[in-house]
Write an enzyme that holds these catalytic residues in place. Structure first.
Site, PDB file in Angstrom:
ATOM      1  N   HIS A  47       0.831  -1.213   0.000  1.00 52.69           N
ATOM      2  CA  HIS A  47       0.000   0.000   0.000  1.00 52.69           C
ATOM      3  C   HIS A  47       0.871   1.272   0.000  1.00 52.69           C
ATOM      4  O   HIS A  47       0.520   2.275   0.613  1.00 52.69           O
ATOM      5  CB  HIS A  47      -0.930   0.043   1.214  1.00 52.69           C
ATOM      6  CG  HIS A  47      -1.968  -1.036   1.234  1.00 52.69           C
ATOM      7  ND1 HIS A  47      -3.247  -0.865   0.793  1.00 52.69           N
ATOM      8  CD2 HIS A  47      -1.900  -2.335   1.658  1.00 52.69           C
ATOM      9  CE1 HIS A  47      -3.936  -1.992   0.948  1.00 52.69           C
ATOM     10  NE2 HIS A  47      -3.133  -2.903   1.466  1.00 52.69           N
ATOM     11  N   ASN A  85     -10.345  -2.689   2.590  1.00 50.81           N
ATOM     12  CA  ASN A  85     -10.042  -2.685   1.159  1.00 50.81           C
ATOM     13  C   ASN A  85     -11.315  -2.431   0.360  1.00 50.81           C
ATOM     14  O   ASN A  85     -12.411  -2.433   0.917  1.00 50.81           O
ATOM     15  CB  ASN A  85      -9.464  -4.043   0.739  1.00 50.81           C
ATOM     16  CG  ASN A  85      -7.988  -4.192   1.101  1.00 50.81           C
ATOM     17  OD1 ASN A  85      -7.285  -3.200   1.353  1.00 50.81           O
ATOM     18  ND2 ASN A  85      -7.513  -5.415   1.139  1.00 50.81           N
ATOM     19  N   HIS A  88      -3.767   1.031  12.025  1.00 47.86           N
ATOM     20  CA  HIS A  88      -3.504  -0.242  12.691  1.00 47.86           C
ATOM     21  C   HIS A  88      -4.836  -0.939  12.981  1.00 47.86           C
ATOM     22  O   HIS A  88      -5.728  -0.330  13.608  1.00 47.86           O
ATOM     23  CB  HIS A  88      -2.733   0.043  13.992  1.00 47.86           C
ATOM     24  CG  HIS A  88      -2.505  -1.152  14.857  1.00 47.86           C
ATOM     25  ND1 HIS A  88      -2.407  -2.428  14.359  1.00 47.86           N
ATOM     26  CD2 HIS A  88      -2.349  -1.271  16.212  1.00 47.86           C
ATOM     27  CE1 HIS A  88      -2.199  -3.273  15.361  1.00 47.86           C
ATOM     28  NE2 HIS A  88      -2.179  -2.596  16.485  1.00 47.86           N
TER      29      HIS A  88
HETATM   30  C1  HEM Z   1      -8.117  -8.268   5.028  1.00 43.31           C
HETATM   31  C2  HEM Z   1      -6.846  -8.163   4.928  1.00 43.31           C
HETATM   32  C3  HEM Z   1      -6.123  -6.877   4.835  1.00 43.31           C
HETATM   33  C4  HEM Z   1      -6.561  -5.640   4.557  1.00 43.31           C
HETATM   34  C5  HEM Z   1      -7.975  -5.199   4.254  1.00 43.31           C
HETATM   35  C6  HEM Z   1      -5.439  -4.744   4.614  1.00 43.31           C
HETATM   36  C7  HEM Z   1      -5.507  -3.382   4.380  1.00 43.31           C
HETATM   37  C8  HEM Z   1      -4.444  -2.531   4.443  1.00 43.31           C
HETATM   38  C9  HEM Z   1      -4.481  -1.143   4.119  1.00 43.31           C
HETATM   39  C10 HEM Z   1      -5.691  -0.362   3.691  1.00 43.31           C
HETATM   40  C11 HEM Z   1      -3.234  -0.656   4.272  1.00 43.31           C
HETATM   41  C12 HEM Z   1      -2.781   0.761   3.974  1.00 43.31           C
HETATM   42  C13 HEM Z   1      -2.848   1.608   5.170  1.00 43.31           C
HETATM   43  C14 HEM Z   1      -2.446   3.008   4.820  1.00 43.31           C
HETATM   44  O1  HEM Z   1      -3.124   3.619   3.983  1.00 43.31           O
HETATM   45  O2  HEM Z   1      -1.466   3.480   5.411  1.00 43.31           O
HETATM   46  C15 HEM Z   1      -2.414  -1.721   4.692  1.00 43.31           C
HETATM   47  C16 HEM Z   1      -1.080  -1.610   4.958  1.00 43.31           C
HETATM   48  C17 HEM Z   1      -0.363  -2.628   5.450  1.00 43.31           C
HETATM   49  N1  HEM Z   1      -0.792  -3.922   5.684  1.00 43.31           N
HETATM   50 FE1  HEM Z   1      -2.584  -4.672   5.389  1.00 43.31          FE
HETATM   51  N2  HEM Z   1      -4.326  -5.453   4.927  1.00 43.31           N
HETATM   52  C18 HEM Z   1      -4.718  -6.756   5.081  1.00 43.31           C
HETATM   53  C19 HEM Z   1      -3.942  -7.817   5.448  1.00 43.31           C
HETATM   54  C20 HEM Z   1      -2.715  -7.665   5.937  1.00 43.31           C
HETATM   55  C21 HEM Z   1      -1.964  -8.703   6.553  1.00 43.31           C
HETATM   56  C22 HEM Z   1      -2.442 -10.131   6.764  1.00 43.31           C
HETATM   57  C23 HEM Z   1      -0.786  -8.160   6.906  1.00 43.31           C
HETATM   58  C24 HEM Z   1       0.386  -8.792   7.602  1.00 43.31           C
HETATM   59  C25 HEM Z   1       0.386  -9.966   8.152  1.00 43.31           C
HETATM   60  C26 HEM Z   1      -0.788  -6.774   6.486  1.00 43.31           C
HETATM   61  C27 HEM Z   1       0.243  -5.895   6.625  1.00 43.31           C
HETATM   62  C28 HEM Z   1       0.249  -4.607   6.215  1.00 43.31           C
HETATM   63  C29 HEM Z   1       1.388  -3.742   6.325  1.00 43.31           C
HETATM   64  C30 HEM Z   1       2.750  -4.111   6.865  1.00 43.31           C
HETATM   65  C31 HEM Z   1       0.997  -2.490   5.841  1.00 43.31           C
HETATM   66  C32 HEM Z   1       1.829  -1.221   5.757  1.00 43.31           C
HETATM   67  C33 HEM Z   1       1.475  -0.389   6.955  1.00 43.31           C
HETATM   68  C34 HEM Z   1       2.339   0.847   7.123  1.00 43.31           C
HETATM   69  O3  HEM Z   1       3.491   0.837   6.699  1.00 43.31           O
HETATM   70  O4  HEM Z   1       1.835   1.804   7.722  1.00 43.31           O
HETATM   71  N3  HEM Z   1      -1.977  -6.505   5.930  1.00 43.31           N
HETATM   72  N4  HEM Z   1      -3.167  -2.875   4.803  1.00 43.31           N
END
Ligand code: HEM
Length: 758
Positions: free
Chosen positions: A136, A208, A400
């Site tokens: 993202h 999402n 978060h």
């Molecule tokens: C339903 C499943 C998931 C959804 C809907 C989702 C959604 C998102 C969204 C919207 C962001 C962007 C946030 C922003 O705009 O700063 C994001 C970032 C991220 N997601 Fe997810 N994610 C999902 C699953 C996961 C899983 C399973 C992991 C790890 C095990 C993960 C790890 C991350 C990480 C590391 C970031 C970057 C956050 C940052 O650097 O601030 N995500 N996710």
């Protein structure tokens, strides 16, 4: 009363001057309404010499509230977060008389080590970049507010959902796979992350635009992301799923098939962030003030409807305007077309098995059809301000999934549990230390007394000597809150179980809901899906990967498999699994209704010889409908009596616009030479400028509404389009054309113009 000829003439002159002034103001007003001005004041031609305070942000911009790191209101103006005073200073506020030359031993001499200003300036510049998000990375944010409808009280005690409670929010939309500088319109899932600054602490709904996920267990997240990201040896392709590693993974790990088909559908290429649904994906557990719990899935429903671009538009936009979605969001907000979504929930009884109508609610690869559990609206989100500074706000915001407030809790979804660990962990590195919750955009609007201390970039100045509990030296502060106001985990019984690395049998069905999604699509949406699979698989180098994915498609739908196989020139395999038949869920289709048009873009092609007064009428009518009209002419500047030109034939491309109006038939202009503009054909004697012809034929091909009046109809004829064709409006004048055009645009596209093979 005028009684003398001289006075009469003078009055007539002044009346005419008044009319000119009025017209000029109207034109000026229209000019201002076209968004995109880079600054809050128009710049002067000469470099300004008068010292002055920094310019205020633009009217459409806002910044985080000026809270202290511990959540207290400061009552300082929001621009107090920005630069101050009229003089250039060092970071210590010491005024500088010069920053154009480093300090040297003589004009031609070596730079002196003592130049502390040079050292500070370059040191800071050297460290301007921080790591981009691991996923993202590419996104755009906006400020707004959420107002509760008050109908959640039975199921949820969260204060921000109560009737008429207004909560500030910051939303960040994103793509998943691409780097920070990648194109907006790639085929991908979009993030929809909302930070609610509630009076009970910050709540993040990190969702999402697709209601299901590739994997059921968070331990597979590194695997799916490694597969989707560019190949590690050559680091290509950027921001794409059309490559071997992605299809290798999803064809082997078939629980990814449902999410993959959503990505291959039009949902993978949204028209705008404003026209996307949002989903919390996981099942969450809400509790009311009596402690009764309900399982729910969160939905965001856009007031503007759910709309997409075509694949060809997506590809063209990646070159023509890689910032298409970012620009669209900013421009719409600047133009006053504030996007809105309703937050809603599907509710399910909190039964021990955590299933609903046979659907496992802990399996994030499954959705619950809205026909089985309707979405109940809880409140309205409005985005009404752009960030003042991209880095400070959109880049540093830290969402978060574990930022929860009383009344909202997690379930045992194994994907969600990994997320609860992952976000803080990644932000520790991305934002350079443990104090990122103190960055202005992340500061809660509720009092913070967390006993967390010190660390890099500590912004708080904590008093007292006893950041521990129990203590007597700080008077016992801080105290535990009562369970009425505190976050209390729902007291769910965890059944006695043996430790295993495994999943329940209900997680084994990887295909029935993919089949349901496919069966729910209209013929034109199905064509787009066939085309997307064919395109992506054709981009894979290894035939076995295509073959394996064809097998998955055969299990989803033999007809789909046959058509993709045909495009790939490969045999269609028979199904090797028995998959349950699936009733369609009509709510999954994007077609079949009409929607508001706020913030849409319409091109008006003008010709100095055409009906220019009709152009003004058309502009006025479009503005009145909340649409941004962009005048496209042979050259920049103005046309006729002060009609401001926003695009030239050389700079305009059809994919920027939702519809095209043609107010003339401009002959090829002098720059219509292939040597100067690759879009030009060689025929400079044609009746119509070749760039305009291209604009019209592309709009036709992408099933957009097209309107023409006056000599504009000749332009249509020159492109071979008949005025009686589908979605073509030809009328006497600009206003009538606009009226009919708006009706067509309400359906987003002239869908019947797409041929389907069904
Ligand atoms: C339903 C499943 C998931 C959804 C809907 C989702 C959604 C998102 C969204 C919207 C962001 C962007 C946030 C922003 O705009 O700063 C994001 C970032 C991220 N997601 Fe997810 N994610 C999902 C699953 C996961 C899983 C399973 C992991 C790890 C095990 C993960 C790890 C991350 C990480 C590391 C970031 C970057 C956050 C940052 O650097 O601030 N995500 N996710």
């Amino acid at each position: 009363m005028v009684d003398k000829p001289g006075e009469f003439a003078a009055a007539a002159v002044s009346k005419a001057a008044e009319a000119v002034e009025k017209a000029a103001k109207m034109v000026e007003g229209m000019k201002r309404s076209v968004p995109g001005a880079p600054s809050s004041r128009p710049p002067s031609l000469e470099e300004p010499t008068e010292p002055r305070e920094p310019l205020p942000p633009k009217k459409d911009q806002s910044s985080p509230e000026t809270r202290t790191p511990t959540g207290a209101e400061t009552r300082a103006a929001r621009d107090a977060l920005g630069q101050q005073g009229e003089w250039l200073t060092t970071s210590q506020g010491v005024r500088l008389y010069e920053t154009d030359h480093s300090l040297k031993a003589g004009e031609r001499g070596p730079t002196l080590l003592q130049d502390h200003h040079l050292r500070e300036k370059v040191m800071h510049f050297d460290h301007e970049r921080i790591p981009e998000r691991v996923v993202h990375a590419r996104g755009a944010g906006a400020h707004g507010s959420f107002i509760g409808y008050g109908n959640a009280d039975d199921v949820c005690k969260a204060a921000f959902l109560r009737k008429d409670v207004e909560t500030p929010v910051f939303v960040r939309f994103s793509t998943v796979v691409g780097s920070r500088g990648s194109a907006d319109t790639v085929r991908d899932t979009r993030g929809f992350a909302t930070k609610f600054y509630t009076e009970e602490g910050t709540y993040d709904l990190v969702g999402n635009n697709i209601p299901v996920f590739f994997i059921q267990d968070g331990i597979k997240f590194p695997d799916i992301v490694h597969a989707a990201k560019p190949h590690p040896d050559r680091e290509i392709p950027q921001a794409q799923s059309a490559h071997d590693t992605f299809w290798d993974f999803v064809s082997l790990h078939t629980e990814a098939q449902h999410h993959t088909m959503w990505n291959m559908s039009d949902r993978g290429i949204p028209r705008s962030y404003r026209t996307m649904e949002g989903f919390g994906v996981h099942t969450f557990r809400l509790s009311n003030s009596d402690g009764a719990t309900t399982l729910v899935k969160f939905h965001w429903k856009p007031k503007l409807g759910v709309h997409s671009i075509t694949w060809e538009e997506a590809q063209m936009l990646s070159g023509v305007d890689p910032d298409f979605h970012r620009r669209d969001l900013y421009d719409a907000i600047e133009a006053g077309a504030h996007p809105q979504w309703e937050l809603g929930i599907q509710t399910f009884p909190d039964v021990p098995e955590q299933t609903f109508e046979g659907i496992d609610l802990l399996d994030p690869t499954k959705l619950v059809p809205e026909e089985l559990a309707p979405v109940q609206p809880l409140g309205l989100l409005t985005l009404d301000a752009n960030p003042t500074n991209f880095f400070a706000e959109s880049e540093q915001v830290a969402f978060h999934a574990g930022h929860l407030v009383p009344g909202i809790d997690v379930t045992d979804d194994p994907l969600l549990h990994a997320r609860l660990f992952s976000y803080l962990d990644t932000q520790l590195t991305r934002l350079g230390g443990p104090n990122f919750s103190q960055i202005p955009i992340n500061r809660p609007h509720a009092p913070v007394n967390d006993m967390l201390r010190d660390g890099f970039m500590q912004q708080g100045v904590h008093s007292g000597v006893a950041p521990y509990r129990p203590n007597s030296l700080d008077g016992g502060c801080p105290f535990h809150a009562g369970t009425d106001s505190a976050f209390v985990e729902a007291p769910v019984t965890v059944p006695a179980a043996t430790k295993v690395r495994d999943a329940p049998a209900s997680f084994d069905d990887h295909f029935s809901q993919v089949r349901m999604f496919w069966n729910s699509m209209s013929p034109v949406e199905q064509e787009h899906i066939i085309n997307a699979y064919t395109f992506e698989l054709a981009k894979c180098y290894e035939p076995v990967i295509r073959e394996r994915q064809l097998q998955a498609l055969a299990n989803i739908d033999p007809g789909l498999c046959a058509k993709v196989a045909e495009g790939l020139g490969m045999p269609a395999p028979p199904a090797d699994l028995k998959v349950a038949s699936a009733d369609p869920s009509p709510a999954l289709s994007q077609l079949g209704q009409t929607w508001p048009l706020d913030g849409r873009m319409v091109a008006i092609v003008v010709d100095a010889e055409g009906d220019l007064s009709g152009v003004n009428d058309a502009r006025t009518a479009l503005f009145a409908a909340g649409i941004v009209p962009l005048v496209v002419a042979a050259h920049g500047g103005t046309v006729g009596d002060g009609i401001e030109v926003q695009r030239t034939f050389g700079t305009a491309r059809s994919v920027e616009f939702d519809a095209v109006l043609i107010a003339g038939c401009p002959a090829p202009s002098p720059d219509a030479l292939t040597a100067r503009d690759a879009k030009s054909g060689a025929d400079t004697n044609a009746a119509l400028d070749p760039r305009v012809a291209l604009l019209i034929t592309e709009a036709w091909r992408h099933a957009k509404a097209i309107g023409a009046w006056g000599t504009g109809s000749d332009a249509l004829t020159a492109t071979g389009i008949d005025a009686s064709d589908l979605g073509i409006v030809a009328a006497e004048n600009g206003s009538d054309v606009v009226e009919a055009l708006l009706v067509l645009m309400g359906a987003h596209r002239v869908w019947d113009r797409f041929a389907t093979s069904a």
